[in-house]
Structures are given as structure tokens and as C-alpha cells.
Motif scaffolding. Structure first.
Motif, PDB file in Angstrom:
ATOM      1  N   LEU A  77       0.829  -1.207   0.000  1.00 37.20           N
ATOM      2  CA  LEU A  77       0.000   0.000   0.000  1.00 37.20           C
ATOM      3  C   LEU A  77       0.864   1.258   0.000  1.00 37.20           C
ATOM      4  N   VAL A  78       1.951   1.239   0.754  1.00 35.73           N
ATOM      5  CA  VAL A  78       2.843   2.398   0.810  1.00 35.73           C
ATOM      6  C   VAL A  78       3.616   2.566  -0.492  1.00 35.73           C
ATOM      7  N   SER A  79       3.805   1.485  -1.237  1.00 34.69           N
ATOM      8  CA  SER A  79       4.579   1.568  -2.476  1.00 34.69           C
ATOM      9  C   SER A  79       3.895   2.427  -3.539  1.00 34.69           C
ATOM     10  N   PHE A  80       2.620   2.775  -3.343  1.00 27.05           N
ATOM     11  CA  PHE A  80       1.969   3.683  -4.282  1.00 27.05           C
ATOM     12  C   PHE A  80       2.606   5.069  -4.244  1.00 27.05           C
ATOM     13  N   ALA A  81       3.375   5.380  -3.213  1.00 24.45           N
ATOM     14  CA  ALA A  81       4.067   6.661  -3.141  1.00 24.45           C
ATOM     15  C   ALA A  81       5.310   6.696  -4.011  1.00 24.45           C
ATOM     16  N   LEU A  82       5.774   5.546  -4.489  1.00 25.13           N
ATOM     17  CA  LEU A  82       6.955   5.508  -5.349  1.00 25.13           C
ATOM     18  C   LEU A  82       6.584   5.920  -6.767  1.00 25.13           C
ATOM     19  N   PHE A 139      -6.529   6.925  -7.769  1.00 23.84           N
ATOM     20  CA  PHE A 139      -7.792   6.191  -7.669  1.00 23.84           C
ATOM     21  C   PHE A 139      -7.568   4.773  -7.159  1.00 23.84           C
ATOM     22  N   PHE A 140      -6.572   4.085  -7.730  1.00 26.75           N
ATOM     23  CA  PHE A 140      -6.312   2.710  -7.299  1.00 26.75           C
ATOM     24  C   PHE A 140      -5.774   2.665  -5.875  1.00 26.75           C
ATOM     25  N   PHE A 141      -5.035   3.688  -5.451  1.00 24.69           N
ATOM     26  CA  PHE A 141      -4.593   3.729  -4.058  1.00 24.69           C
ATOM     27  C   PHE A 141      -5.795   3.809  -3.114  1.00 24.69           C
ATOM     28  N   GLY A 142      -6.734   4.681  -3.416  1.00 25.28           N
ATOM     29  CA  GLY A 142      -7.948   4.749  -2.597  1.00 25.28           C
ATOM     30  C   GLY A 142      -8.760   3.476  -2.665  1.00 25.28           C
ATOM     31  N   PHE A 143      -8.765   2.852  -3.852  1.00 18.68           N
ATOM     32  CA  PHE A 143      -9.508   1.594  -4.004  1.00 18.68           C
ATOM     33  C   PHE A 143      -8.924   0.497  -3.118  1.00 18.68           C
ATOM     34  N   SER A 183      -9.519   1.203   0.625  1.00 19.28           N
ATOM     35  CA  SER A 183     -10.893   0.882   1.032  1.00 19.28           C
ATOM     36  C   SER A 183     -11.103  -0.628   1.133  1.00 19.28           C
ATOM     37  N   ILE A 184     -10.543  -1.354   0.161  1.00 17.11           N
ATOM     38  CA  ILE A 184     -10.677  -2.818   0.188  1.00 17.11           C
ATOM     39  C   ILE A 184     -10.023  -3.403   1.429  1.00 17.11           C
ATOM     40  N   TYR A 185      -8.850  -2.919   1.799  1.00 17.63           N
ATOM     41  CA  TYR A 185      -8.144  -3.452   2.968  1.00 17.63           C
ATOM     42  C   TYR A 185      -8.897  -3.135   4.257  1.00 17.63           C
ATOM     43  N   ILE A 186      -9.416  -1.927   4.376  1.00 14.50           N
ATOM     44  CA  ILE A 186     -10.177  -1.579   5.587  1.00 14.50           C
ATOM     45  C   ILE A 186     -11.429  -2.436   5.691  1.00 14.50           C
TER      46      ILE A 186
END
Length: 449
Positions: free
Chosen positions: A250-255, A399-403, A406-409
Motif C-alpha cells: 500500500l505504501v509503495s503507491f508513493a513511489l 484512484f487505485f490507491f484509494g480503491f 478501502s478494500i483493505y479496511i
């Protein structure tokens, strides 16, 4: 004269009877004095010489064996095959009248006999896969009334079905059905006392918390072994790594995804997670009625990791092209009104070279300057197009980061809710055959199938 001879014969006959009675009394007195003078070894040898290898049998062909105490110890529990290995010490006693003796003839209350010289009752475990019975000592104690005291040690492996749905946060019960044997006309009954003690049981992943003598609705008695898992080990080796890998993904979306660093990082995460998946499959059973929820958790995590990796690859492609299809042709660049068609950079380089070699007349210089302007405009358009593609790819990335967030929560909420409900139950007492249980024609306080 004949009467005198008859009287003489009668006299001799009486004398012979008197001598016979006197001799018999002497022999009987000598025998009594010899038995009374016999020590414990002599008394034991007399019982061994009887060769009582068959069980004592009364009129109803029933043998009663009292289990006075039980000492239980769990040696190991194999979670993969759901088998428990135990050590059980049984102190038991039974009565064999042929081994007794009269107090008037011998003053010793007890003697010791070799265990292999008399009959010993056989113990059966109904749900055992493998059982080894060994005598605790090589001797047995026999009392004057024929009561035999003996101890045996059972090394047994039983099949045990435990609900592993919430693994590693599991508490379960495993029955150990100690039994004699029962036929339609004869039986070996066991009467088990409440004196059951637990020894050890705190080694390894599984811990034995208690052992309880239990009786079901059919008056069948068994040992209920209460087990629990030390969840620290599985939590550190399975649950915590999977959670950290998902957090890293999830954090790798910042790369940034332009240079390919994100794609390489996500591939590494997938390979690392596969290693923990192999550890899970080697440790837990793959099937069963109550398959561990951890299997579904790892499957979900693996799907999310692979999907995240594929999305990152697609976004990297979209940042440089309008489509992620490799076979799609690149867009053509239209020429300006003052110049001919320019299809690629090679033509532009040729035109630039031509500018440096043209003559110095004014018309040629104006044409060269126009070509330079067109070239710069094309470069500017290309940069703007590239910026547009990258901006579009980053919007999709957000968008995919938010997706995924949300899926993980939502997934965590569902998992916590499922673990709080008892949706799976097992029956670990299905090893008894109830059809045999009704064949017993005797009214036993402890009956067997």
C-alpha cells in the motif's frame, strides 16, 4: 477253631485301619507345618506353578478391572495431520481367586509375582491409530484374596479433529477413549476412577491445559484432553509478515512508476509472500470441514498483491503511450503549412543538417528558420503530450490507491466479524460404532460399543 481264625482276621483288619489313620494324620500335619513354614518366594512359586495365563471367568463371563488412577501426558500434536501422541500411565487392579491363599495356612498378606507368569488384562483405545502397551514394572503385587495390583504405560497416537477455523487463536478438545472389549456373551469391563492427573503438557506449539474424565449420554467414559495453542509463534511467522507485506504494498503507491522502481519492488513483495504461503501449506492441513481461515486470508492477500503489481505495470505503460497494448502504432505528427510532411525524428535531423548547408540567400534562411520553429513546436507538443499522459496515469494511480485502501479496511472489518462468530463446529466423538453398543446384554455401569 474257625471262629478263632475269624476273630484274629478282624483284629488284624482293625489294627491296619488304625495304622492307616495314624499315617494320614501324620502326613497332613507335616504338610500343614511345611506350608506354614513357606516364605513369600515359596508362596509365589506355588502360584506361578499353576500357570494361570487365562483370565478369571465367572458365571456371566465378565471380567471387572478397576482403573484406580490415570496419569496423562501429551508428547506432541501434529497440526498438519491432526494427530496427538500421548503417554498414559494406568494403575489398575482386578481379582483372580485362583491366586489367593488362606490366612490360616500362611501369614503373609501380599506377594510379588512376575508379570509374564499370570494373565494381564488388555487395554483398547477406540480412536487410536497406533498403541504400544508396556508394563510399568516387571512385577505385580497380589493380595491374599487374589486382588492383583498392576500398572501399565500406553504410548498412543489418536486421530483428533479440532476446529482450526480461527487458527492460531484456537482452543480445542481431543478425546482419548480407553476401553476394554465387549462381545455378546463375554466382556472386559473397565471402571475408571475420577483420579486423573496431568503431567507436563507445556511444550511445543500446543499446550495441554487439563484432562477430564467425561461420560456421554450413552454412559461411555473417555478422557477429554483440553488443548490450546501458544499463538505467539504462528502470529510472528505467518500473520504479522502477511500484514507487513500488505502494508508495504500500500505504501509503495508513493513511489514513482516512471523508472520501474515500483514495479521491481512489487515483484519482490509477491515473491516474498509466496515463500510465506509455502510455509503455511507445510504447517496447516489443506482440507477438512473447518479449514483454517488463514488459508483464505493468504489467498486474498496474494490476489491483491498480484493485482497491484499488474496495475502498476499498466500505469507505467500508460505514462508513455495512450494504450497499454504493445502492438499499437504510435501517433503520426502532422506537418505545418509551410513545410512538407515530417514523419519521424530522422527526417527532422536531415532538415536540420540541411539548414547548416544552405546558401546564405534570404529565402533559404527564412525557410530554415521556419523549419526550426516547426521543430521546436513539435518538441513542445510532445512534452505537453507526455505531461498529459503522466498526469492521467497519476490520477489513475491515486484512484487505485484509494480503491486498495478501502478494500483493505473493509477486509479487516469482515475478518474481525467472522472470527467473533462460531460458524464451524466439529464432532470428535464420531469414532464410536453405535450398532455395537446395543449388543451388550449386561447392565454395566461403564459400557462400551
Amino acid at each position: 477253631m474257625e471262629s478263632g481264625e475269624g476273630a484274629e482276621m478282624v483284629l488284624w483288619h482293625r489294627i491296619s485301619l488304625l495304622l492307616l489313620l495314624l499315617f494320614s494324620s501324620l502326613v497332613f500335619a507335616a504338610g500343614n507345618s511345611t506350608e506354614a513354614a513357606c516364605d513369600r518366594r515359596c508362596l509365589a512359586n506355588a502360584r506361578v506353578s499353576k500357570e494361570l495365563f487365562s483370565p478369571p471367568q465367572n458365571d456371566n463371563c465378565t471380567i471387572l478391572v478397576n482403573i484406580t488412577s490415570i496419569q496423562y501426558e501429551t508428547l506432541s500434536f501434529d497440526t498438519k495431520v491432526m494427530e496427538m501422541t500421548s503417554r498414559i500411565k494406568l494403575n489398575m487392579e482386578w481379582k483372580d481367586p485362583d491366586l489367593g491363599w488362606m490366612q490360616e495356612r500362611n501369614r503373609y498378606p501380599t506377594i510379588i509375582l512376575p508379570v509374564d507368569k499370570i494373565w494381564i488384562p488388555g487395554i483398547v483405545l477406540d480412536n487410536a491409530i497406533e498403541t504400544t502397551v508396556e508394563p510399568y514394572t516387571k512385577d505385580v503385587q497380589v493380595r491374599r484374596d487374589g486382588t492383583v495390583n498392576h500398572a501399565v504405560v500406553l504410548f498412543t497416537t489418536v486421530s483428533c479433529e479440532i476446529n482450526l477455523f480461527n487458527y492460531p487463536f484456537v482452543r480445542g478438545e481431543c478425546p482419548v477413549a480407553i476401553n476394554g472389549w465387549s462381545q455378546k456373551s463375554c466382556a472386559l469391563k473397565l471402571q475408571i476412577a475420577d483420579n486423573v492427573s496431568l503431567v507436563g503438557g507445556n511444550g511445543g506449539e500446543w499446550q495441554t491445559t487439563d484432562v477430564i474424565k467425561t461420560e456421554d449420554s450413552s454412559d461411555r467414559v473417555y478422557l477429554q484432553v483440553l488443548l490450546s495453542i501458544n499463538f505467539f509463534g504462528p502470529f510472528v511467522t505467518l500473520i504479522l509478515p502477511s500484514a507487513l507485506i500488505m502494508l508495504a504494498d500500500l505504501v509503495s503507491f508513493a513511489l514513482p512508476f516512471e523508472g520501474g522502481e515500483r514495479n521491481s519492488f512489487k515483484v519482490t513483495l509477491v515473491l516474498s509472500f509466496t515463500m510465506f504461503l509455502l510455509i503455511l501449506n507445510d504447517h496447516l492441513p489443506n482440507g477438512g470441514k473447518c479449514s483454517p481461515l488463514l488459508h483464505y486470508h493468504f489467498s486474498f492477500c496474494l490476489v491483491c498483491l498480484v493485482l497491484s503489481m499488474l496495475i502498476s505495470i499498466v500505469l507505467t505503460r500508460l505514462s508513455v503511450e495512450d494504450s497499454f497494448l504493445v502492438c499499437r502504432r504510435s501517433a503520426k505528427v502532422h506537418p505545418s503549412n509551410n513545410s512538407k510532411t515530417q514523419n519521424d525524428c530522422l527526417d527532422q535531423e536531415k532538415d536540420t543538417g540541411a539548414i547548416t548547408t544552405m546558401s546564405g540567400d534570404l529565402a533559404s534562411e527564412m525557410s530554415s528558420l521556419q523549419k526550426i520553429v516547426n521543430l521546436l513546436e513539435n518538441f513542445d507538443k510532445g512534452e505537453k503530450e507526455t505531461e498529459r499522459k503522466v498526469a492521467f496515469a497519476y490520477r489513475l494511480d491515486k484512484f487505485f490507491f484509494g480503491f486498495f485502501l478501502s478494500i483493505y479496511i473493509l477486509y479487516v472489518i469482515i475478518i474481525v466479524s467472522i472470527t467473533q462468530t462460531d460458524i464451524c463446529k466439529v464432532n470428535n466423538l464420531d469414532f464410536w460404532d453405535d450398532s455395537d453398543h446395543g449388543d451388550n446384554n449386561y447392565d454395566y455401569s461403564y459400557s462400551y460399543p
